[in-house]
Motif scaffolding. Structure first.
Motif, PDB file in Angstrom:
ATOM      1  N   GLY A   1       0.993  -1.107  -0.281  1.00 16.82           N
ATOM      2  CA  GLY A   1      -0.165   0.211   0.025  1.00 16.82           C
ATOM      3  C   GLY A   1       0.760   1.016  -0.497  1.00 16.82           C
ATOM      4  N   TYR A   2      -0.172   2.443  -1.031  1.00 20.40           N
ATOM      5  CA  TYR A   2       1.332   3.360  -0.512  1.00 20.40           C
ATOM      6  C   TYR A   2       0.227   4.299  -1.242  1.00 20.40           C
ATOM      7  CZ  TYR A   2       1.160   2.409  -5.751  1.00 20.40           C
ATOM      8  OH  TYR A   2       0.399   2.399  -6.953  1.00 20.40           O
ATOM      9  N   ASP A   3       0.949   5.758  -1.061  1.00 18.81           N
ATOM     10  CA  ASP A   3       0.247   6.914  -1.318  1.00 18.81           C
ATOM     11  C   ASP A   3       1.062   8.120  -1.004  1.00 18.81           C
ATOM     12  OD1 ASP A   3      -2.635   8.310  -1.391  1.00 18.81           O
ATOM     13  OD2 ASP A   3      -1.406   9.729   0.386  1.00 18.81           O
ATOM     14  N   LEU A   4       0.879   9.274  -1.704  1.00 26.76           N
ATOM     15  CA  LEU A   4       1.859  10.108  -2.412  1.00 26.76           C
ATOM     16  C   LEU A   4       0.895  11.691  -1.907  1.00 26.76           C
ATOM     17  CD1 LEU A   4       4.795  11.699  -3.016  1.00 26.76           C
ATOM     18  CD2 LEU A   4       3.495  11.242  -5.891  1.00 26.76           C
ATOM     19  N   SER A   5       1.013  12.283  -0.642  1.00 21.69           N
ATOM     20  CA  SER A   5       0.990  13.492  -1.081  1.00 21.69           C
ATOM     21  C   SER A   5       1.835  14.676  -0.405  1.00 21.69           C
ATOM     22  CB  SER A   5      -0.476  13.579   0.111  1.00 21.69           C
ATOM     23  OG  SER A   5       0.244  13.086   1.416  1.00 21.69           O
ATOM     24  N   ASN A   6       1.052  16.173  -0.454  1.00 24.37           N
ATOM     25  CA  ASN A   6       2.163  17.047   0.200  1.00 24.37           C
ATOM     26  C   ASN A   6       2.604  17.613   0.992  1.00 24.37           C
ATOM     27  OD1 ASN A   6      -0.311  17.701  -0.523  1.00 24.37           O
ATOM     28  ND2 ASN A   6      -0.712  19.130  -1.617  1.00 24.37           N
ATOM     29  N   SER A   7       1.758  16.601   1.983  1.00 22.93           N
ATOM     30  CA  SER A   7       1.683  16.659   3.690  1.00 22.93           C
ATOM     31  C   SER A   7       2.228  15.995   4.229  1.00 22.93           C
ATOM     32  CB  SER A   7       0.881  17.384   4.090  1.00 22.93           C
ATOM     33  OG  SER A   7      -0.920  16.484   4.424  1.00 22.93           O
ATOM     34  N   LEU A   8       2.269  15.812   5.619  1.00 23.92           N
ATOM     35  CA  LEU A   8       2.368  15.046   6.902  1.00 23.92           C
ATOM     36  C   LEU A   8       1.435  14.528   7.513  1.00 23.92           C
ATOM     37  CD1 LEU A   8       6.384  15.941   7.628  1.00 23.92           C
ATOM     38  CD2 LEU A   8       5.006  14.010   6.694  1.00 23.92           C
ATOM     39  N   GLU A   9       0.028  15.337   7.291  1.00 22.28           N
ATOM     40  CA  GLU A   9      -1.103  15.021   7.573  1.00 22.28           C
ATOM     41  C   GLU A   9      -1.491  12.896   7.795  1.00 22.28           C
ATOM     42  OE1 GLU A   9      -4.265  16.801   6.130  1.00 22.28           O
ATOM     43  OE2 GLU A   9      -3.412  19.093   6.209  1.00 22.28           O
ATOM     44  N   ILE A  10      -2.045  12.932   8.360  1.00 19.26           N
ATOM     45  CA  ILE A  10      -2.448  11.489   8.996  1.00 19.26           C
ATOM     46  C   ILE A  10      -3.159  10.610   7.446  1.00 19.26           C
ATOM     47  CG2 ILE A  10      -5.009  11.734  10.186  1.00 19.26           C
ATOM     48  CD1 ILE A  10      -4.162   9.234  10.862  1.00 19.26           C
ATOM     49  N   ASN A  11      -3.613  11.475   6.711  1.00 16.73           N
ATOM     50  CA  ASN A  11      -4.822  11.062   5.772  1.00 16.73           C
ATOM     51  C   ASN A  11      -3.718  10.311   4.805  1.00 16.73           C
ATOM     52  OD1 ASN A  11      -7.275  12.881   6.185  1.00 16.73           O
ATOM     53  ND2 ASN A  11      -6.283  14.479   5.177  1.00 16.73           N
ATOM     54  N   GLY A  12      -2.699  10.634   3.933  1.00 15.80           N
ATOM     55  CA  GLY A  12      -2.274   9.775   3.099  1.00 15.80           C
ATOM     56  C   GLY A  12      -1.313   8.604   3.780  1.00 15.80           C
ATOM     57  N   CYS A  13      -0.998   8.284   5.208  1.00 16.91           N
ATOM     58  CA  CYS A  13      -1.062   6.884   5.601  1.00 16.91           C
ATOM     59  C   CYS A  13      -2.403   6.253   5.654  1.00 16.91           C
ATOM     60  CB  CYS A  13      -0.238   7.312   7.088  1.00 16.91           C
ATOM     61  SG  CYS A  13       1.343   7.995   6.816  1.00 16.91           S
ATOM     62  N   VAL A  14      -2.773   6.646   6.590  1.00 20.98           N
ATOM     63  CA  VAL A  14      -4.884   6.239   5.758  1.00 20.98           C
ATOM     64  C   VAL A  14      -5.180   5.205   4.568  1.00 20.98           C
ATOM     65  CG1 VAL A  14      -7.176   6.322   6.082  1.00 20.98           C
ATOM     66  CG2 VAL A  14      -5.491   7.308   8.039  1.00 20.98           C
ATOM     67  N   ARG A  15      -4.757   6.147   3.725  1.00 22.04           N
ATOM     68  CA  ARG A  15      -5.360   5.749   1.722  1.00 22.04           C
ATOM     69  C   ARG A  15      -4.049   5.055   1.838  1.00 22.04           C
ATOM     70  NH1 ARG A  15      -6.061  11.545   1.418  1.00 22.04           N
ATOM     71  NH2 ARG A  15      -3.914  11.734   0.445  1.00 22.04           N
ATOM     72  N   ALA A  16      -2.890   5.110   2.112  1.00 24.23           N
ATOM     73  CA  ALA A  16      -2.192   3.611   2.545  1.00 24.23           C
ATOM     74  C   ALA A  16      -2.328   2.369   2.531  1.00 24.23           C
ATOM     75  CB  ALA A  16      -0.302   4.283   2.731  1.00 24.23           C
ATOM     76  N   LEU A  17      -2.356   2.203   4.105  1.00 22.54           N
ATOM     77  CA  LEU A  17      -3.313   1.489   4.886  1.00 22.54           C
ATOM     78  C   LEU A  17      -4.689   0.244   4.490  1.00 22.54           C
ATOM     79  CD1 LEU A  17      -3.041  -0.576   7.461  1.00 22.54           C
ATOM     80  CD2 LEU A  17      -4.374   1.146   8.380  1.00 22.54           C
ATOM     81  N   ASN A  18      -5.325   1.954   3.751  1.00 22.40           N
ATOM     82  CA  ASN A  18      -6.927   1.270   3.100  1.00 22.40           C
ATOM     83  C   ASN A  18      -6.532   0.558   1.857  1.00 22.40           C
ATOM     84  OD1 ASN A  18      -8.216   1.895   5.206  1.00 22.40           O
ATOM     85  ND2 ASN A  18      -8.445   3.950   4.390  1.00 22.40           N
ATOM     86  N   LYS A  19      -5.366   1.271   1.411  1.00 20.54           N
ATOM     87  CA  LYS A  19      -5.061   0.158   0.250  1.00 20.54           C
ATOM     88  C   LYS A  19      -4.348  -0.808   0.431  1.00 20.54           C
ATOM     89  CE  LYS A  19      -3.706   3.107  -3.020  1.00 20.54           C
ATOM     90  NZ  LYS A  19      -2.979   3.556  -4.378  1.00 20.54           N
ATOM     91  N   ALA A  20      -3.172  -1.401   0.972  1.00 16.67           N
ATOM     92  CA  ALA A  20      -2.911  -2.593   1.737  1.00 16.67           C
ATOM     93  C   ALA A  20      -3.715  -3.077   2.182  1.00 16.67           C
ATOM     94  CB  ALA A  20      -1.956  -2.433   2.881  1.00 16.67           C
ATOM     95  N   LEU A  21      -5.035  -2.918   2.888  1.00 18.78           N
ATOM     96  CA  LEU A  21      -6.885  -3.376   3.709  1.00 18.78           C
ATOM     97  C   LEU A  21      -7.252  -3.848   2.261  1.00 18.78           C
ATOM     98  CD1 LEU A  21      -7.125  -2.401   6.469  1.00 18.78           C
ATOM     99  CD2 LEU A  21      -5.591  -4.260   6.462  1.00 18.78           C
ATOM    100  N   TYR A  22      -7.566  -3.759   1.480  1.00 22.04           N
ATOM    101  CA  TYR A  22      -7.835  -3.976   0.292  1.00 22.04           C
ATOM    102  C   TYR A  22      -7.455  -5.027  -0.793  1.00 22.04           C
ATOM    103  CZ  TYR A  22     -10.709  -3.068  -3.913  1.00 22.04           C
ATOM    104  OH  TYR A  22     -11.565  -3.672  -5.023  1.00 22.04           O
TER     105      TYR A  22
END
Length: 230
Positions: A159-180
């Protein structure tokens, strides 16, 4: 002080001094000629570099050696990279590269920090331990932040996600992609550092809802990873 001819009180002739070192007068003059030639060459190099630096003050030596070939040829001098380095270092004219880094881990927060439960654990299968981390990518204008979730057994990024900030949303998207994409996550353990993104209630609640164990360590995690085939 050296006096080549004559005998004056407090002075020694050049012949006397050179004999003391087992040398001849010619050796001294040859050394002096080489030193004078080197000084002249250094001054030529410095003058040429200073003119160039008026327009590009931060240009480093590696780029200078290429861009100054024409100027050196006009001055009828041959200057290699090592010579240019030595001359500029001697005269304190080297440009120091400004190191710019981005801090991705903030472990000073109010959220609960979990223990490291995978220490000394033997990894024997996929989906046994996932490791999550954030790294930064420097671009021309700014930093981008890449959140990664990696399977420790296969070293594959799940799982991975590229964003322009260190907010939690990028980590959550990477985790959800891995779970999916995961097929079997029974007895899975999620391991990370103690950054605020991974300790936050939003992130840990996702892990708990999926019955995933939570493991954390103090130091930043570094792993060799393999990108999935896409």
């Amino acid at each position: 002080m050296i006096k080549a001819k004559g005998k004056s009180r407090g002075f020694a002739s050049l012949t006397t001094i050179t004999h003391c070192f087992g040398l001849k007068r010619d050796a001294y003059y040859k050394y002096k000629d080489r030193a004078d030639t080197n000084l002249k060459l250094e001054q030529q190099i410095i003058d040429i570099v200073r003119k160039r630096r008026r327009f590009l003050p931060r240009e480093g030596v590696r780029k200078l050696i290429k861009s100054l070939d024409v100027d050196f040829n006009k001055a009828n001098i041959k200057v290699g990279r090592d010579t240019l380095f030595n001359v500029l270092r001697k005269h304190q004219m080297l440009t120091l590269r400004k190191k710019t880094t981005a801090r991705t881990t903030n472990s000073y927060h109010r959220f609960y920090k979990y223990s490291n439960i995978i220490k000394d654990m033997e990894v024997t299968r996929p989906n046994q331990i996932w490791v999550s981390d954030i790294t930064y990518i420097r671009t021309v204008k700014c930093f981008c932040y890449l959140a990664l979730t990696t399977d420790m057994h296969s070293r594959k990024i799940v799982g991975y996600d590229l964003s322009n900030s260190l907010e939690i949303n990028g980590c959550v998207r990477a985790l959800n992609k891995a779970l999916y994409q995961a097929k079997n996550i029974e007895q899975l353990i999620h391991h990370s550092d103690r950054g605020i993104q991974y300790c936050s209630n939003v992130y840990t609640q996702i892990l708990k809802r999926n019955n995933i164990g939570i493991s954390m360590q103090k130091k930043t995690i570094a792993m060799k990873m393999q990108w999935p085939n896409v």
